[in-house]
Design an enzyme around this catalytic site. Sequence first.
Site, short mmCIF file in Angstrom:
data_model
loop_
_atom_site.label_atom_id
_atom_site.label_comp_id
_atom_site.label_asym_id
_atom_site.label_seq_id
_atom_site.Cartn_x
_atom_site.Cartn_y
_atom_site.Cartn_z
N TYR A 16 32.51 34.52 32.15
CA TYR A 16 31.66 35.16 33.18
C TYR A 16 31.91 34.45 34.52
CZ TYR A 16 27.27 36.66 35.46
OH TYR A 16 26.34 37.19 36.32
N TYR A 52 31.29 44.62 37.04
CA TYR A 52 30.20 43.68 36.82
C TYR A 52 29.05 44.40 36.13
CZ TYR A 52 26.58 40.20 37.62
OH TYR A 52 25.58 39.27 37.44
#
Length: 377
Positions: A285, A335
């Site tokens: 991430y 995202y």
Amino acid sequence: MTGSVIAGIGHTEFSKDSGRSSLQLAAEAGLAAIRDAGLVPSEVDGLVTFAVDDNDELSLMRALGLSELHYWSRVPGGGYAACATVQVAASAIAAGAARTVLIYRAMNERSGRRFGQPLVRRTTAAPLDVHFTYGIDTPAKMYALWFRRYMHEYGVTNEDFGRYVVVARRHAATNPNAWFYQRPITLDEHQQSRWIVEPVLRLFDCCQESDGGVAIVVTSADRATDLPAPVSVVGAVDAHVTGTSIMNNYYLPDLAGFADAQRCAARLWGQTGLRPGDIDVAEIYENFSPLALLVLEAFGFCGRGEAASYIASGAIDLGGELPVNTHGGLLGEAYIHGMNTVIEGVRQARGQAANQVPGVEHVLVSSLSSALILRAQ
């Protein structure tokens, strides 16, 4: 071993204007994941999502055609919840609270509430109001204070961050699911992008704002023996060090590291008996490019302050020592709060990724303070 597997994955297209409600995105992704698992909706009896997801569980249950729920849960936070949702689902299955759990996250972040834009007024709920008091009204400002200390401590520059971004965009360029498909960039183009927080973050160091939905089906290893493509959840951990606010901790004695990720790594290596050298590919991430460097160091793939040279050596490229973010990451693909990073980990373990790494056995998926190790079956 958690005794659980990820049996199915699904997602919508990743866009800047989906033209649909987040409920419809969640339902589309959920149905795709259930079908990918070789199941039907009536076999799902648990739901897990993020606390910030705006979809009502009962509405989604009706939209999907689930017949009966026995378990539901929400995980606090944003991106750091991505891997934690799998931990929660696996725990519910191990406890006998549910047999098959659907995890989902869907949002219209670009066409609706844009996370990257400044808050327009002081909020009423901590901790955002605390940050806002000091003028920190965007995630980029919040994170940049932390990253600036890392740069100072180890002599890292924005150009070093750019070398990671070039790799991520190169991987996205050959991933048809990615928003930046067929659009790689050079380091010079990265350095020409405008400053967002000088001298830390340029535009290309920041993740996208995306519309889309992602879903995952988790069930027990015993249940999965007749399913088409299960992937073992070898380890699933969550770790938060006291003093952390959202994802920043300005009060630690060592501000040039990532304490939550270091604790997460220690727990994950301890739980699984694996070590960094056992990992074939890592999906990390990175809502901002410096996080890729901090996580590589936190998990011990390189030493403290060495991530910039590790990346420059080609180690995280396809064909390198540890390919990283093979889908393009949150900067290159989309995202969706890191859930698309989890499904890229599943694809790598299955051998089905657009940028497939040969011979993958173990995949690390990191979402800030939670993490997974997945294993091919």
